[in-house]
Design an enzyme around this catalytic site. Structure first.
Site, PDB file in Angstrom:
ATOM      1  N   GLN A 133       0.856  -1.193   0.000  1.00 20.89           N
ATOM      2  CA  GLN A 133       0.000   0.000   0.000  1.00 20.89           C
ATOM      3  C   GLN A 133       0.889   1.240   0.000  1.00 20.89           C
ATOM      4  O   GLN A 133       1.475   1.591   1.014  1.00 20.89           O
ATOM      5  CB  GLN A 133      -0.932  -0.010   1.225  1.00 20.89           C
ATOM      6  CG  GLN A 133      -1.983   1.088   1.184  1.00 20.89           C
ATOM      7  CD  GLN A 133      -1.664   2.249   2.099  1.00 20.89           C
ATOM      8  OE1 GLN A 133      -1.636   2.074   3.326  1.00 20.89           O
ATOM      9  NE2 GLN A 133      -1.440   3.421   1.531  1.00 20.89           N
ATOM     10  N   ASP A 243      -1.097  10.271  -3.913  1.00 18.97           N
ATOM     11  CA  ASP A 243      -0.023  10.332  -2.919  1.00 18.97           C
ATOM     12  C   ASP A 243       0.989  11.399  -3.343  1.00 18.97           C
ATOM     13  O   ASP A 243       1.487  11.388  -4.470  1.00 18.97           O
ATOM     14  CB  ASP A 243       0.647   8.963  -2.852  1.00 18.97           C
ATOM     15  CG  ASP A 243       1.651   8.828  -1.718  1.00 18.97           C
ATOM     16  OD1 ASP A 243       2.307   9.827  -1.349  1.00 18.97           O
ATOM     17  OD2 ASP A 243       1.790   7.706  -1.194  1.00 18.97           O
ATOM     18  N   GLY A 269      -5.049   9.480  -0.926  1.00 16.19           N
ATOM     19  CA  GLY A 269      -3.659   9.884  -0.877  1.00 16.19           C
ATOM     20  C   GLY A 269      -2.760   8.857  -0.216  1.00 16.19           C
ATOM     21  O   GLY A 269      -2.944   7.644  -0.385  1.00 16.19           O
ATOM     22  N   HIS A 270      -1.824   9.350   0.574  1.00 15.22           N
ATOM     23  CA  HIS A 270      -0.755   8.530   1.137  1.00 15.22           C
ATOM     24  C   HIS A 270      -1.275   7.522   2.161  1.00 15.22           C
ATOM     25  O   HIS A 270      -1.041   6.326   2.052  1.00 15.22           O
ATOM     26  CB  HIS A 270       0.266   9.480   1.777  1.00 15.22           C
ATOM     27  CG  HIS A 270       1.540   8.842   2.206  1.00 15.22           C
ATOM     28  ND1 HIS A 270       2.392   8.188   1.340  1.00 15.22           N
ATOM     29  CD2 HIS A 270       2.138   8.777   3.435  1.00 15.22           C
ATOM     30  CE1 HIS A 270       3.459   7.748   1.995  1.00 15.22           C
ATOM     31  NE2 HIS A 270       3.318   8.080   3.268  1.00 15.22           N
ATOM     32  N   PHE A 271      -2.000   8.006   3.166  1.00 18.49           N
ATOM     33  CA  PHE A 271      -2.516   7.139   4.230  1.00 18.49           C
ATOM     34  C   PHE A 271      -3.880   6.584   3.810  1.00 18.49           C
ATOM     35  O   PHE A 271      -4.916   6.940   4.365  1.00 18.49           O
ATOM     36  CB  PHE A 271      -2.620   7.919   5.543  1.00 18.49           C
ATOM     37  CG  PHE A 271      -1.313   8.084   6.262  1.00 18.49           C
ATOM     38  CD1 PHE A 271      -0.855   7.122   7.145  1.00 18.49           C
ATOM     39  CD2 PHE A 271      -0.542   9.214   6.059  1.00 18.49           C
ATOM     40  CE1 PHE A 271       0.351   7.271   7.811  1.00 18.49           C
ATOM     41  CE2 PHE A 271       0.668   9.380   6.731  1.00 18.49           C
ATOM     42  CZ  PHE A 271       1.113   8.398   7.607  1.00 18.49           C
TER      43      PHE A 271
END
Length: 293
Positions: A133, A243, A269-271
């Protein structure tokens, strides 16, 4: 009324080479030693708490184990500990051995990718599968901002200041909310707790050291890609396309070496677990059931 099964989650420490490693471990309901095992490797600037909701959703069926690295979360490292990605991997290797794990699916996110791929190349027999991920292992997966980060060096004037500028509450919050379609789905607890740990004595110095060592990960990309081609581990890829560090091309690049990988690109996005857990958790559950044979 149907009652939901909520897992018991243990919170423990184990000593590894002078480091007191904190970890969370779910206790599957009635499955004993045959439950699939997944090692959850967190990212920057977070710790094992980023997996709390995932553990609550899946922990009654699977044994989920989430440690904090040295310099992160509740793990306590001795004075003089050297913060490099090799050293983080050394501690995680010792952690796996102390717990007696011999086979597991490995979840790699952000910093978890360079830590995890070091473990994989050292112990391919441990890896039953991968859940990736936003854990990058390809040049295509580096944004312009990430490339600038990789280029930072300790002997260049002003570069340490650039690293420290990333360790503020504003930047920590931005990593959580950046790229999300609906920031209201992102709880403030994650970035608040991350910043608490970042502000502890010595923690920013640890992050500066790791930032200056990040180039060692990019230099190992060809080695990790060769490992993927050789071993072809079953792989599930769930990737937040927006991200700010690791954009969508990094997800598709895995398919060159793992053409049978299952890929899902999500509008976040990232998380990604923060707002896309309802989509990601069932994918992980199906993947674990499929590969744990």
């Amino acid at each position: 009324m149907t009652l939901l099964t909520v897992p018991r989650t243990l919170h423990r420490h184990v000593e590894v080479g002078g480091v007191r490693v904190f970890y969370r471990e779910s206790v599957p309901d009635g499955r004993g030693d045959d439950a699939p095992v997944m090692l959850l490797l967190h990212g920057f600037p977070s710790a094992s708490h980023q997996f709390r909701r995932l553990i609550d959703v899946l922990g009654s069926r699977y044994r989920l184990i989430a440690p904090d690295y040295p310099g992160f979360g509740h793990t306590e490292a001795p004075a003089g500990f050297t913060y490099s990605f090799d050293d983080l991997a050394d501690v995680m290797e010792g952690f796996v051995e102390r717990l007696g794990l011999t086979r597991f699916v490995m979840y790699v996110f952000d910093f978890g990718a360079p830590v995890g791929f070091r473990l994989a190349t050292r112990h391919p027999e441990w890896i039953a599968g991968l859940v990736v991920q936003n854990g990058n292992a390809y040049e295509e997966g580096l944004s312009d901002g990430a490339r600038a980060f990789v280029a930072l060096r300790p002997d260049v004037e002003g570069d340490e200041d650039k690293v420290r500028a990333l360790l503020t509450l504003e930047m920590t919050r931005g990593q959580y909310e950046g790229g999300t379609a609906d920031p209201q789905l992102v709880a403030p607890d994650g970035w608040t707790l991350d910043q608490h740990f970042l502000d502890l004595p010595g923690r920013k110095e640890a992050q500066v050291a790791l930032a200056f060592d990040y180039h060692s990960n990019v230099e190992r990309y060809p080695l990790w890609q060769a490992w993927l081609r050789e071993h072809r581990p079953p792989t599930l890829i769930t990737w937040g396309r927006d991200d700010m560090f690791f954009p969508e091309p990094g997800a598709h690049a895995y398919l060159r070496d793992l053409p049978d990988a299952e890929l899902h690109v999500l509008d976040t996005g990232h998380f990604a677990l923060e707002d896309r857990l309802p989509e990601i958790a069932p994918l992980i559950a199906a993947f674990l059931d499929r590969v744990w044979v």
